[in-house]
Design a protein around this motif. Sequence first.
Motif, short mmCIF file in Angstrom:
data_model
loop_
_atom_site.label_atom_id
_atom_site.label_comp_id
_atom_site.label_asym_id
_atom_site.label_seq_id
_atom_site.Cartn_x
_atom_site.Cartn_y
_atom_site.Cartn_z
N UNK A 30 14.79 -1.10 -15.71
CA UNK A 30 14.57 -1.57 -14.21
C UNK A 30 14.25 -0.49 -13.26
N UNK A 31 13.15 -0.64 -12.44
CA UNK A 31 12.72 0.21 -11.46
C UNK A 31 12.70 -0.33 -9.99
N UNK A 32 13.40 0.32 -9.12
CA UNK A 32 13.37 -0.06 -7.63
C UNK A 32 12.58 0.75 -6.98
N UNK A 33 11.50 0.22 -6.18
CA UNK A 33 10.44 1.08 -5.37
C UNK A 33 11.00 0.78 -3.96
N UNK A 34 11.50 1.85 -3.35
CA UNK A 34 11.71 1.91 -1.84
C UNK A 34 10.70 2.64 -1.02
N UNK A 35 9.94 1.76 -0.21
CA UNK A 35 8.91 2.40 0.52
C UNK A 35 9.42 2.36 2.13
N UNK A 36 9.00 3.29 2.68
CA UNK A 36 9.39 3.13 4.00
C UNK A 36 8.66 2.44 5.02
N UNK A 37 7.11 1.94 4.61
CA UNK A 37 6.47 1.33 5.46
C UNK A 37 6.34 -0.17 4.76
N UNK A 38 7.06 -0.47 3.79
CA UNK A 38 7.09 -1.82 3.22
C UNK A 38 7.58 -2.95 4.18
N UNK A 39 6.80 -3.89 4.42
CA UNK A 39 7.41 -4.99 5.47
C UNK A 39 6.84 -6.51 5.07
N UNK A 40 6.38 -6.37 3.70
CA UNK A 40 6.10 -7.79 2.92
C UNK A 40 7.25 -8.50 2.45
#
Length: 230
Positions: A171-181
């Motif tokens: 399991x991989x969680x990607x946390x992106x500052x500019x992700x708004x979708x």
Amino acid sequence: MTVAADHCSKIVKLDVGGKIFKTSISTLTKHDSMLKTMFLTRIPVVKDEDGCIFIDRDSQHFRLILNFLRDGEMALPDSDREVKEVLAEAKFFLLDPLIELCEERLETSFSPYYRVVSTVLEARKYIFATDKPVVVLRLPAHIATNGSQCYYFSESKFRSYAEQHYKSVIFVLITEPEFHEDCSWTFFLKTKKLTARIKGPMDDNLLEDLFRELLIDVAGRKRTDSQQSE
């Protein structure tokens, strides 16, 4: 120019673990730290044979310390191991804001059930380095300040799946500052990739169907491994 201003603009050389760094006293005294105390008080300092102020620490992360002193912020390394090393240096130099930054990063990135990364590129290192199926979820970096139902739903669902199946699935969680979708879920199976945009609890059945397909993939891999070992 006053005596104090002249002193702060002075350029100094630091010998940190054998590596020379050149900076100004104004940089070293910009934030509360051991270095500020060192240069604004009469604490005796040790100098090397070339007259550089000697600091008996590993030089590897001192560049990051200087950058933090200059800007009040910095991009932490990608790996938790390196962040822990920076944290050790921040504690030595008594840089409380950097200590908090490192500890916050480690708190959000540590989990025994899944990996946390900040870019899709980082996630690929896990996707292509395993023989297990992989589940990837993309979320904004600060879920708590976003308030979106789909983000909360996906995060809790992801953690639940990970706690139950981490031994057979990566399991991989990607946390992106500019992700708004809408939350993006991707399932990497043995022969195909499945992707879904999850808007919230109304998509629970879709997510359950995708995960059932992933568990079928897990069972198929186990059968193959069992047959090959006979």
